[in-house]
Structure formats: structure tokens, C-alpha cells
Design a protein around this motif. Structure first.
Motif, short mmCIF file in Angstrom:
data_model
loop_
_atom_site.label_atom_id
_atom_site.label_comp_id
_atom_site.label_asym_id
_atom_site.label_seq_id
_atom_site.Cartn_x
_atom_site.Cartn_y
_atom_site.Cartn_z
N TRP A 63 0.73 -1.20 -0.19
CA TRP A 63 -0.04 -0.05 0.05
C TRP A 63 0.79 1.38 -0.01
O TRP A 63 0.62 2.19 -0.73
N THR A 64 1.73 1.36 0.90
CA THR A 64 2.72 2.52 1.00
C THR A 64 3.98 2.44 0.39
O THR A 64 4.48 3.44 -0.28
N SER A 65 4.73 1.27 0.21
CA SER A 65 5.92 0.98 -0.38
C SER A 65 5.89 1.13 -1.75
O SER A 65 6.74 1.54 -2.45
N HIS A 66 5.09 0.39 -2.29
CA HIS A 66 4.86 0.52 -3.87
C HIS A 66 3.38 0.62 -4.30
O HIS A 66 2.55 -0.59 -4.68
N PRO A 67 2.95 1.76 -4.19
CA PRO A 67 1.50 1.88 -4.41
C PRO A 67 1.17 1.56 -5.89
O PRO A 67 -0.16 1.17 -6.14
N ARG A 68 1.98 1.95 -6.76
CA ARG A 68 1.55 1.24 -8.30
C ARG A 68 1.37 -0.01 -8.55
O ARG A 68 0.78 -0.39 -9.51
N TRP A 69 2.28 -0.94 -7.75
CA TRP A 69 2.35 -2.08 -7.94
C TRP A 69 0.90 -2.78 -7.74
O TRP A 69 0.62 -4.02 -8.14
N THR A 70 0.21 -2.19 -6.85
CA THR A 70 -1.32 -2.55 -6.49
C THR A 70 -1.91 -2.76 -7.51
O THR A 70 -3.00 -3.50 -7.76
N VAL A 71 -1.99 -1.85 -8.77
CA VAL A 71 -2.68 -1.88 -9.77
C VAL A 71 -2.40 -3.11 -10.65
O VAL A 71 -3.30 -3.77 -11.12
N THR A 72 -1.29 -3.15 -10.92
CA THR A 72 -0.72 -4.42 -11.45
C THR A 72 -1.12 -5.72 -10.88
O THR A 72 -1.62 -6.51 -11.52
N LEU A 73 -1.23 -5.69 -9.40
CA LEU A 73 -1.63 -7.00 -8.79
C LEU A 73 -3.12 -7.22 -9.17
O LEU A 73 -3.67 -8.12 -9.13
N GLY A 74 -3.94 -6.00 -9.07
CA GLY A 74 -5.42 -6.18 -9.25
C GLY A 74 -5.60 -6.69 -10.73
O GLY A 74 -6.63 -7.68 -11.01
N LEU A 75 -4.85 -6.30 -11.52
CA LEU A 75 -5.14 -6.84 -12.98
C LEU A 75 -4.68 -8.22 -13.10
O LEU A 75 -5.34 -9.18 -13.83
N PHE A 76 -3.51 -8.65 -12.35
CA PHE A 76 -3.05 -9.88 -12.28
C PHE A 76 -4.32 -10.94 -11.69
O PHE A 76 -4.21 -11.90 -12.02
N SER A 77 -4.92 -10.44 -10.87
CA SER A 77 -5.97 -11.24 -10.19
C SER A 77 -6.92 -11.80 -11.10
O SER A 77 -7.46 -13.07 -10.96
N PHE A 78 -7.28 -10.92 -12.09
CA PHE A 78 -8.24 -11.30 -13.14
C PHE A 78 -7.74 -12.56 -14.30
O PHE A 78 -8.22 -13.45 -14.49
N VAL A 79 -6.10 -12.34 -14.42
CA VAL A 79 -5.57 -13.17 -15.42
C VAL A 79 -5.45 -14.40 -14.81
O VAL A 79 -5.42 -15.35 -15.28
N TRP A 80 -4.91 -14.23 -13.25
CA TRP A 80 -4.83 -15.55 -12.69
C TRP A 80 -6.09 -16.58 -12.71
O TRP A 80 -5.85 -17.59 -12.73
N TRP A 81 -7.18 -15.83 -12.46
CA TRP A 81 -8.52 -16.41 -12.20
C TRP A 81 -8.52 -17.19 -13.75
O TRP A 81 -9.00 -18.46 -13.63
#
Length: 103
Positions: free
Chosen positions: A70-88
Motif C-alpha cells: 500500500w505505501t511502499s509500492h502503490p503502483r504495483w497494487t494496480v498490477t496486482l489487481g489486474l493480475f488477479s483477473f488473469v490468474w483466475w
């Protein structure tokens, strides 16, 4: 009458406790991650119970990772959110093709 040019200032959210600027990126990542949760829950229509349990566990790990970044790498959270769709999508497709999950 001469009008002076005014400088446009973009509104910036400031954390009153720390005085630092609040980034919108982690909020966008969390919205993406939470919106993918419904796909993971609805996987019971396509996959066996053990696979749904593993998918939900992987989603929970991604949620914890989102808060850790959340605070250390805020832009990576968007990539993680997109990855959750790809992973599913990859997990459901691979299960359907290789493990013959049929509804």
C-alpha cells in the motif's frame, strides 16, 4: 482592467497525520482486486470445491500483498489487481482443459 493569469493548482490529498501526499494508485488496485473477488466466489459453478478453496486462498494472499504494498509500492497494487483477473482466467481455463472440469 488587466486580468492576471492564475496558476491552476491540481487538488492534492494530504494525509493530516503525516503531512504526505496520498496516492490514488493503491485505492485503484484495491478496487480491481475486490471486483475480481466475485469471479473467485462464482468459480464454484465451473470448478470443484477444492479448486475453489485454492483460488480463494490465492485471492486472500493477493489481498494481503496489496495491503503490504500500500505505501511502499502503490503502483504495483494496480498490477496486482489486474493480475488477479488473469490468474483466475488462467486457473479456470487450465482446469477445464487439463483436469476436465465440466459443469
Amino acid at each position: 482592467m488587466v486580468l492576471s493569469r492564475r496558476r491552476r493548482i491540481r487538488p492534492v490529498a494530504i494525509d493530516p497525520a503525516t503531512g504526505r501526499r496520498i496516492s490514488p494508485w493503491p485505492f485503484a488496485g484495491l478496487v480491481l482486486l475486490v471486483s475480481s473477488f466475485f469471479l473467485y466466489v462464482a468459480s464454484g459453478l465451473l470448478a470443484p470445491a477444492w479448486a475453489v478453496a485454492l483460488l480463494l486462498l490465492s485471492w486472500l494472499v493477493m489481498l494481503v500483498l496489496c495491503f503490504a504494498w500500500w505505501t511502499s509500492h502503490p503502483r504495483w497494487t494496480v498490477t496486482l489487481g489486474l493480475f488477479s483477473f488473469v490468474w483466475w482466467f488462467a486457473a479456470i481455463t487450465a482446469g477445464g482443459v487439463f483436469l476436465d472440469w465440466t459443469a
